[in-house]
Scaffold this active site. Structure first.
Site, PDB file in Angstrom:
ATOM      1  N   SER A  24       4.639  -1.532  33.222  1.00 62.75           N
ATOM      2  CA  SER A  24       3.504  -0.799  32.627  1.00 62.75           C
ATOM      3  C   SER A  24       2.389  -0.598  33.650  1.00 62.75           C
ATOM      4  O   SER A  24       1.771   0.474  33.691  1.00 62.75           O
ATOM      5  CB  SER A  24       2.939  -1.559  31.423  1.00 62.75           C
ATOM      6  N   SER A  91      15.165  -1.880  29.653  1.00 63.35           N
ATOM      7  CA  SER A  91      16.480  -1.235  29.828  1.00 63.35           C
ATOM      8  C   SER A  91      17.470  -2.141  30.567  1.00 63.35           C
ATOM      9  O   SER A  91      17.849  -1.874  31.700  1.00 63.35           O
ATOM     10  CB  SER A  91      16.347   0.135  30.522  1.00 63.35           C
TER      11      SER A  91
END
Ligand code: ADP
Length: 188
Positions: A24, A91
């Protein structure tokens, strides 16, 4: 395809790595840098996606794969319209990332690497303590798998690099691949 044609095309920077590794943070800083350069940027952040697009999904392999497939689908639409897309989701599964790559096309995979020791030290969201004590189950890197990228376009080592160094590595790759116009460096 010429470099000029490619410049007008969208692309996706796919950040993958463990929770707290820096996805992020890199997404935000990279987004600001690309916007400064005049690109139309969209960030698909894992935490945010899970409160909207993937609300209700859990952390089984099936739900994780569904979450990633949805992010890839949205990214592919945005890329088609020339956006610079940045995704920031753990992921963990190589197959889901490969499917995202195939669907999106202009794909730059960035492995945001950081050791578990350092992640536990940082514990940005207080989750590692809970995962290690068993309070949270199926926590990636502790009690759930993370398949390291075999051949990512970029590896950033957030244990040793500053945020700026990591972001400039990614920007350098985007420039080298013709997704982003190289900036003339001004030297004194
Ligand atoms: P994630 O999105 O992967 O869960 P966050 O971006 O929320 O991770 O948190 C990463 C933490 O690591 C932040 O506190 C950030 O300041 C720190 N950090 C240290 N070095 C770096 C780096 N090179 N890149 C990104 N984050 C870094």
């Amino acid at each position: 395809m010429t470099a000029q044609e490619r410049l007008q095309q969208g692309f996706t920077v796919w950040l993958t790595g463990l929770s707290g590794a820096g996805k992020s943070t890199i997404a935000r800083t990279l987004s600001a840098e690309l916007e400064r350069r005049g690109y139309c940027v969209d960030v698909l952040d894992g935490d945010e996606v899970r409160t909207h697009l993937s609300k209700g999904l859990g952390f089984s392999r099936e739900d994780r794969d569904t979450n990633i497939a949805r992010i890839a689908f949205v990214a592919s639409l945005l890329v088609r319209h020339g956006a610079a897309v940045i995704t920031a989701a753990i992921s963990p599964y190589a197959e889901a990332r490969a499917e995202a790559r195939a669907r999106i096309g202009n794909f730059v995979e960035v492995y945001v690497r950081c050791s578990l020791d350092e992640l536990v030290r940082r514990d940005v969201k207080g989750l590692y303590l809970k995962a290690l004590s068993g309070e949270i189950q199926h926590f990636t890197g502790v009690s759930d798998p993370y398949e390291e990228p075999r051949d990512p376009e970029v590896v950033v080592d957030t244990e040793r690099e500053s945020v700026e160094q990591s972001v400039s590595k990614v920007v350098g790759t985007l420039e080298a691949r013709g997704y982003v116009a190289a900036q003339r460096r001004v030297t004194a």
